[in-house]
Design a protein around this motif. Structure first.
Motif, PDB file in Angstrom:
ATOM      1  N   THR A 190       0.835  -1.205   0.000  1.00 16.00           N
ATOM      2  CA  THR A 190       0.000   0.000   0.000  1.00 16.00           C
ATOM      3  C   THR A 190       0.867   1.250   0.000  1.00 16.00           C
ATOM      4  O   THR A 190       1.945   1.278   0.603  1.00 16.00           O
ATOM      5  CB  THR A 190      -0.933   0.028   1.220  1.00 16.00           C
ATOM      6  N   MET A 203      -2.242   5.829   1.745  1.00 14.94           N
ATOM      7  CA  MET A 203      -3.261   4.856   2.163  1.00 14.94           C
ATOM      8  C   MET A 203      -2.983   4.395   3.594  1.00 14.94           C
ATOM      9  O   MET A 203      -3.899   4.176   4.370  1.00 14.94           O
ATOM     10  CB  MET A 203      -3.297   3.673   1.207  1.00 14.94           C
ATOM     11  N   ILE A 223      -6.590   3.406   5.157  1.00 14.53           N
ATOM     12  CA  ILE A 223      -7.511   2.811   4.193  1.00 14.53           C
ATOM     13  C   ILE A 223      -7.202   1.325   4.150  1.00 14.53           C
ATOM     14  O   ILE A 223      -6.103   0.912   3.785  1.00 14.53           O
ATOM     15  CB  ILE A 223      -7.349   3.461   2.811  1.00 14.53           C
ATOM     16  N   SER A 242      -7.622  -2.611   2.965  1.00 11.54           N
ATOM     17  CA  SER A 242      -7.917  -3.388   1.776  1.00 11.54           C
ATOM     18  C   SER A 242      -8.101  -4.844   2.178  1.00 11.54           C
ATOM     19  O   SER A 242      -7.347  -5.354   3.017  1.00 11.54           O
ATOM     20  CB  SER A 242      -6.772  -3.274   0.768  1.00 11.54           C
ATOM     21  N   ARG A 246      -8.078   2.320  -3.823  1.00  7.76           N
ATOM     22  CA  ARG A 246      -9.021   1.214  -3.643  1.00  7.76           C
ATOM     23  C   ARG A 246     -10.389   1.729  -4.022  1.00  7.76           C
ATOM     24  O   ARG A 246     -10.882   2.691  -3.459  1.00  7.76           O
ATOM     25  CB  ARG A 246      -9.039   0.725  -2.198  1.00  7.76           C
TER      26      ARG A 246
END
Length: 89
Positions: free
Chosen positions: A36, A40, A45, A47, A70
């Protein structure tokens, strides 16, 4: 010295690997290992397997990449998690 152009590809997260890395299956059926991006991580964030992502890759090594975006999928809870309002004295 000029910075090289990055390739941006799209794909799905196929698996989660140790050390914050992901196995990503690109739309052209190639498997790569991606991590990432710093933004992020900074904004937390998350995933998970099955998420659609955008991956930046350098033309020198097409087996590794960096997840930079994403995509939101329908049906996911939107917005940040709600804080509890249970204030007690």
């Amino acid at each position: 010295m000029a910075e090289e152009e990055l390739l941006t590809m799209e794909g799905y997260i196929e698996g989660i690997l140790p050390d914050g890395r992901f196995a990503v299956l690109l739309d052209n059926e190639h498997k790569i290992i991606a991590y990432t991006a710093g933004k992020m991580r900074k904004f937390r964030i998350r995933s998970v397997v099955g998420d659609r992502v955008h991956v930046e890759m350098t033309p020198y090594d097409l087996s590794k990449g960096r997840i930079v975006f994403r995509e939101k999928t329908p049906g996911q809870a939107g917005g940040p998690p709600r804080r509890r309002s249970g204030f007690r004295r």
